[in-house]
Design an enzyme around this catalytic site. Structure first.
Site, PDB file in Angstrom:
ATOM      1  N   ARG A   1       0.866  -1.191   0.000  1.00 37.68           N
ATOM      2  CA  ARG A   1       0.000   0.000   0.000  1.00 37.68           C
ATOM      3  C   ARG A   1       0.897   1.234   0.000  1.00 37.68           C
ATOM      4  O   ARG A   1       1.939   1.256   0.681  1.00 37.68           O
ATOM      5  CB  ARG A   1      -0.891   0.036   1.247  1.00 37.68           C
ATOM      6  CG  ARG A   1      -2.093  -0.914   1.182  1.00 37.68           C
ATOM      7  CD  ARG A   1      -3.143  -0.464   0.161  1.00 37.68           C
ATOM      8  NE  ARG A   1      -4.305  -1.322   0.144  1.00 37.68           N
ATOM      9  CZ  ARG A   1      -4.469  -2.374  -0.671  1.00 37.68           C
ATOM     10  NH1 ARG A   1      -3.540  -2.692  -1.540  1.00 37.68           N
ATOM     11  NH2 ARG A   1      -5.582  -3.087  -0.617  1.00 37.68           N
TER      12      ARG A   1
ATOM     13  N   GLU B   1      -3.676   7.698  -4.690  1.00 32.86           N
ATOM     14  CA  GLU B   1      -3.853   7.040  -5.988  1.00 32.86           C
ATOM     15  C   GLU B   1      -5.054   7.662  -6.667  1.00 32.86           C
ATOM     16  O   GLU B   1      -6.086   7.814  -6.015  1.00 32.86           O
ATOM     17  CB  GLU B   1      -4.069   5.539  -5.803  1.00 32.86           C
ATOM     18  CG  GLU B   1      -2.824   4.850  -5.292  1.00 32.86           C
ATOM     19  CD  GLU B   1      -2.949   3.336  -5.171  1.00 32.86           C
ATOM     20  OE1 GLU B   1      -4.047   2.811  -5.446  1.00 32.86           O
ATOM     21  OE2 GLU B   1      -1.955   2.704  -4.803  1.00 32.86           O
TER      22      GLU B   1
ATOM     23  N   HIS C   1      -1.056   0.533  -9.705  1.00 29.67           N
ATOM     24  CA  HIS C   1      -1.721  -0.448  -8.822  1.00 29.67           C
ATOM     25  C   HIS C   1      -2.343  -1.593  -9.637  1.00 29.67           C
ATOM     26  O   HIS C   1      -3.561  -1.806  -9.604  1.00 29.67           O
ATOM     27  CB  HIS C   1      -2.773   0.243  -7.941  1.00 29.67           C
ATOM     28  CG  HIS C   1      -3.079  -0.530  -6.689  1.00 29.67           C
ATOM     29  ND1 HIS C   1      -3.478   0.057  -5.521  1.00 29.67           N
ATOM     30  CD2 HIS C   1      -3.047  -1.867  -6.418  1.00 29.67           C
ATOM     31  CE1 HIS C   1      -3.686  -0.869  -4.592  1.00 29.67           C
ATOM     32  NE2 HIS C   1      -3.425  -2.057  -5.123  1.00 29.67           N
TER      33      HIS C   1
HETATM   34  C1  DGY Z   1      -5.630  -5.930  -3.004  1.00 29.35           C
HETATM   35  O1  DGY Z   1      -6.417  -6.822  -3.337  1.00 29.35           O
HETATM   36  O2  DGY Z   1      -5.540  -5.547  -1.845  1.00 29.35           O
HETATM   37  C2  DGY Z   1      -4.736  -5.370  -4.048  1.00 29.35           C
HETATM   38  O3  DGY Z   1      -4.040  -4.268  -3.627  1.00 29.35           O
HETATM   39  C3  DGY Z   1      -5.499  -5.035  -5.306  1.00 29.35           C
HETATM   40  O4  DGY Z   1      -5.619  -6.162  -6.002  1.00 29.35           O
END
Ligand code: DGY
Length: 325
Positions: A236, A265, A284
């Protein structure tokens, strides 16, 4: 019997959406961008289920706007830092996520980023497209080798372990820092984060975003990395202090960084990070393979439908809701 009303905050893949449409009276947000806050608050009113994405902040206000009939929140992601879990638990609402299914896609992508940053792949392509490839040069675009080097994993859950598996094939020695992880045959635990940073040539982050990990990668952390080290983040964006990273990369205090996640983002186009040759950033997409996204949609739908029926969610992040009297 009337079908339960649900709000789905985006068009997800058919493998999940078809199930939701079959069993629910579903309102599906049709736009490319997520519903804005006011729209989200309005659309959840009176629903029994919410199927949301990591772009939707589901907090006390949203849960209250939905109302007492709300039975389930299903997140189309493994990470769930967009949801106020404590608030959902306090209201007895189970929250679902999609673990496991995106492990390989995410580990593949983390490794792709690691290789690309080590070997300056995107920089080399920009160099070529800019017409700067005039001859084969003995010292042109030199990168970092992997074989014999050390990869340090911060977080050794499913995805960290899958990255370790890939690393072995590249002759990397693998260390991990994760006090809650079980021992593994292909990786060595270290006692402290400092130890991991001191020894690692590549550092890859695989921790959830929590109050403990927020801005964990700060100036102090970066100063402890080797000057030749590469940092990879597919977890993240909030785990990292982007200003500190910019300063470290600009001053070449580390070799390179590759990020699939940023904060915010999307990353604003005027972000100083985008001016750096030694910073690779993708939007992402670590879990963005067709099969993985089909299965994420399917699991998210399964969680939603189970919650609507009052059954235990197949993947529940707050199982304590089931222990309440
Ligand atoms: C998640 O699933 O947490 C990812 O960051 C996105 O696929």
């Amino acid at each position: 019997m009337p079908k339960p009303k649900v709000f789905v905050t985006r068009i997800i893949r058919e493998k999940g959406l078809d199930l939701v449409k079959e069993f629910c009276e579903a309102e599906i947000w049709p736009e490319e961008l997520p519903p804005d806050r006011a729209t989200l608050l309005e659309k959840v009113r009176g629903v029994e289920g919410i199927l949301c994405l990591l772009t939707d902040r589901i907090d006390a206000e949203v849960l209250d706007a939905a109302g007492l009939q709300l039975k389930v929140v299903s997140n189309h992601a493994v990470g769930f830092d967009n949801i106020a879990i404590g608030e959902a638990t306090a209201r007895g609402i189970p929250v679902g996520n999609t673990p496991g299914i995106l492990t390989d896609a995410t580990a593949d992508f983390a490794f792709a980023l690691l290789l690309a940053a080590a070997r300056r792949l995107t920089e080399a392509e920009r160099y070529l497209r800019a017409g700067r490839w005039v001859t084969w040069g003995p010292s042109t675009l030199l990168g970092m080798d992997l074989a014999g080097k050390t990869l340090g994993l911060i977080g050794f859950g499913r995805i960290g372990q899958a990255v370790a598996k890939r690393a072995i094939g590249f002759d990397l020695r693998v260390l991990y820092y994760d006090p809650s992880a079980l021992p593994a045959w292909n990786a060595t635990p270290v006692e402290t984060l400092d130890e991991l940073l001191r020894q690692s040539d590549f550092v890859s982050i695989h921790t959830p975003l929590t109050e403990r990990t927020r801005r964990m990668v700060n100036a102090e952390f970066l100063a402890k990395m080797k000057p030749t080290a590469v940092l990879v983040n597919t977890a993240r964006g909030g785990v990292l202090d982007q200003e500190a990273l910019y300063e470290a990369l600009k001053a070449q205090r580390i070799f390179a960084a590759a990020l699939d996640v940023t904060d915010p983002e999307p990353l604003p186009l005027d972000s100083p990070l985008l001016t750096l040759e030694n910073c690779l950033i993708t939007p992402h997409i670590a879990s963005a393979s067709a099969y993985t996204r089909d299965m994420m949609a399917y699991l998210a739908a399964q969680n939603l439908l189970a919650g609507l029926k009052g059954e235990r969610l197949p993947y529940c992040v707050n199982p304590e809701v089931y222990n309440r009297a």
